[in-house]
Design an enzyme around this catalytic site. Structure first.
Site, short mmCIF file in Angstrom:
data_model
loop_
_atom_site.label_atom_id
_atom_site.label_comp_id
_atom_site.label_asym_id
_atom_site.label_seq_id
_atom_site.Cartn_x
_atom_site.Cartn_y
_atom_site.Cartn_z
N LYS A 257 0.78 -1.13 0.05
CA LYS A 257 -0.18 0.16 0.19
C LYS A 257 0.77 1.41 -0.15
O LYS A 257 2.08 1.34 0.57
CB LYS A 257 -0.85 -0.19 1.26
CG LYS A 257 -1.99 1.12 1.27
CD LYS A 257 -2.97 1.02 2.50
CE LYS A 257 -4.03 2.06 2.45
NZ LYS A 257 -4.74 1.99 3.53
N SER B 113 -9.85 2.26 2.73
CA SER B 113 -8.84 2.96 1.84
C SER B 113 -7.95 1.88 1.18
O SER B 113 -7.05 2.43 0.10
CB SER B 113 -8.15 4.16 2.78
OG SER B 113 -7.24 3.19 3.35
N SER C 50 -10.38 0.35 6.95
CA SER C 50 -9.85 0.38 5.64
C SER C 50 -9.02 -1.04 5.27
O SER C 50 -8.52 -1.00 4.20
CB SER C 50 -8.84 1.48 5.69
OG SER C 50 -9.43 2.67 5.68
#
Lengths: 95, 493
Positions: free
Chosen positions: B78, B159, B183
């Site tokens: 990420k 997210s 998330s």
């Protein structure tokens, strides 16, 4: 409590955010909507409840007061938008 | 050569160790799959040469018998994790071109365990969002489609949307995610994969771009519970560089996996039966209850009375911490700089932040600045911290009656891009089931439970006691074995 355009401008100044008149107009109802929604917390009786600051109970550690990552000036500066003579350069502050 | 991108991380590891294929072959196939999937917009940076170099190290390690836990495994990272010399932008324009001169502790640990990197994964800007639509790089498109023939582009959730889409599409066998209010779990549910957020403090936050420091926690996302256990073991551990890092040993979670839940009590919180949630969500929850019973667990009803206050509490605390954390983006030390003609230092700060932050980030900075401002601090921030204490107490009391808690992960299946962007509150409600566990710092995981009528994945959510990741993983395994979830998105990209 509700915010008006003057409050939004004041908050933007505190947050160091330049916002346009159109953004101010849009933010007033958005912030009021969100703030109105969070105000339901007023229903909760929190008398005698300590505010929670640390979610997992543990003592904050202090590290030894020693420099252990020095001599990395160039690495620190390498992402600077403007670096001069080994410093971060910014617009003139004092006339 | 077998299609290595269809294997689980466990199968890749074991097959590589057994000599069925080389690490080089794994990296080659994944690099090709990543390059062929750009239509998903899941990666913001591709690093095929990194994956290959680590694969060559792994192949040499196998020859010399010096294998590490993740040797041969390439991962997606990420873009919230600082990666040495590789662009790290947190999905924001304000960090365009930022190449950290350091590596986050979590990714350094994964590297030390032998893993390679396929690239950096797209995400909501500064992890603020539940649909990936706040990314400065544009939204990730979910590999899933509804079966109504409409072909609408769907969100992979957020997210960690790039992370979730990458695993679901077979362009990473495992990835890192971060979870502040859901998330990891909500995108895992939306894409039919597995993801776990460990106890707050298990993973070091050092080198992870900060959003809300009292909530942020990294975790793995992968295809199976076992895959997640393997990755989690390498990600966790004490770090003196993070003052909130837990100084606790990391258990051998993979070795401890067992789906035998006899003697375990599973709590079903009555407050999570929320009006307006689609019947399919309650139906999958009921199926989950039946599966856990079948695994030997006893089901008990519990109460978490402050559940309805979790989201408003979160939307005070998280923006407050974010407004403080994001004060560092001022155009001086890294990232974007905008100087208006003849502007002074203050004008530079304000113009840089205006140009660099997207609408959702600005909205949250404004909320956070407001609730922390003079005259409102006690009414909002201190009040929210008191309610947070009550939410944590609710869980502590519930765990006197049960060992684990089962809920749905999200109140709906994945929705279409643009369907909710215009209404921030509707978007925030997506994390209604995930946020309470975040506020209490508890380990929690999403496991695929089945498909809805549209053919989209739905997730089940397990919450455990502090430090009981093993219990969460074990119950996740019990669900996984019984759900038999094998659905994959049909390849259209």
């Amino acid at each position: 409590m509700s915010v008006d355009t003057a409050t939004v401008r004041h908050i933007a100044k505190l947050a160091r955010l330049q916002i346009s008149d159109a953004e101010v107009e849009a933010l007033v109802p958005e912030l009021n909507n969100i703030l109105g929604w969070v105000e339901q917390l007023g229903e909760v009786d929190t008398s005698g409840v300590e505010p929670l600051a640390t979610v997992i109970d543990q003592k904050l550690r202090l590290r030894d007061d020693v420099i252990d990552d020095g001599n990395v000036r160039d690495a620190v500066l390498q992402n600077a938008p403007d670096a001069q003579h080994g410093f971060f350069a910014v617009p003139k502050v004092i006339e | 050569m077998a299609e290595l991108t269809t294997l689980t991380l466990t199968q890749l590891r074991d097959g590589f160790r057994a000599g069925d294929f080389s690490a080089r072959e794994i990296a080659d196939q994944y690099n090709a799959a990543v390059a062929a999937a750009r239509a998903l917009n899941a990666y913001t940076v591709e690093t095929p040469e990194d994956a290959l170099a680590c694969a060559d190290v792994a192949d040499a390690a196998r020859r010399s018998g010096e294998l590490k836990p993740l040797s041969g495994i390439p991962l997606g990272i990420k873009d919230l994790f600082a990666t040495h010399g590789v662009d790290t932008t947190a999905g924001s324009r304000i960090l365009t071109g930022f190449k950290p001169p350091y590596e986050s502790t979590v990714t350094a640990k994964l590297r030390a365990a032998g893993a390679g990197m396929l690239g950096k994964l797209n995400m909501d800007e500064f992890a603020m969002g539940s649909s990936n639509e706040t990314s400065a790089y544009g939204p990730v498109i979910s590999p899933w489609k509804r079966n109504d023939g409409g072909n609408a582009a769907l969100t992979p959730g957020g997210s960690s949307g790039g992370s979730a889409a990458a695993v679901a599409a077979g362009i990473a066998p495992g990835v890192t995610g971060t979870d502040t209010g859901g998330s990891i779990r909500q995108p895992a549910a939306f894409t039919g994969i597995t993801g776990i957020k460990p106890t707050y403090g298990r993973c070091s936050r050092w080198g992870i771009v900060s959003f809300a420091s009292s909530l942020d926690q990294a975790g793995p996302m992968s295809r199976t519970v076992r895959d997640c256990a393997i990755l989690l073991e390498s990600m966790c551990g004490f770090d003196p560089k993070d003052s909130t890092s837990l100084d606790a040993p990391v258990p051998a979670w993979e070795q401890g996996l067992s789906s035998d839940l006899r003697g375990k009590r599973i709590g079903i919180p009555r407050e999570y039966r929320i009006d307006g949630v689609p019947d399919e969500i309650n139906a999958i929850w009921d199926r989950g209850i039946a599966w856990l019973k079948d695994a030997g667990a006893e089901i008990v009803e519990i109460s978490l009375p402050h559940t309805k206050y979790a989201l408003p509490t979160y939307y005070i605390i998280a923006p407050a911490e974010a407004s403080s954390n994001l004060a560092r983006y001022d155009g001086v030390r890294y990232g974007l700089r905008e100087v208006p003609q003849g502007g002074n230092l203050d004008a530079m700060y304000a113009a840089t932040r205006a140009a660099g932050f997207g609408a959702e980030v600005k909205r949250r900075i404004m909320i956070g600045t407001y609730v922390l401002s003079a005259g409102f601090y006690d009414a909002y921030f201190t009040k929210a911290q008191r309610v947070r204490a009550l939410i944590k107490r609710d869980f502590a009391q519930a765990f006197e009656k049960c060992d684990l808690i089962l809920t749905p992960t999200a109140p709906s299946a994945a929705f279409g891009l643009n369907e909710k962007m215009s209404d921030p509150l509707a978007m925030y409600l997506n994390d209604v089931f995930a946020v309470p566990a975040s506020l209490a710092g508890l380990p929690a995981m999403s496991v695929p439970g089945g498909l809805d009528a549209q053919g989209l994945p739905l997730g089940l959510h397990l919450i455990g006691r502090e430090l009981d990741e093993q219990g969460v993983l074990n119950a996740g395994l019990a669900i996984e074995e019984r759900a038999g979830f094998t659905a994959r998105p049909e390849k259209w990209w």
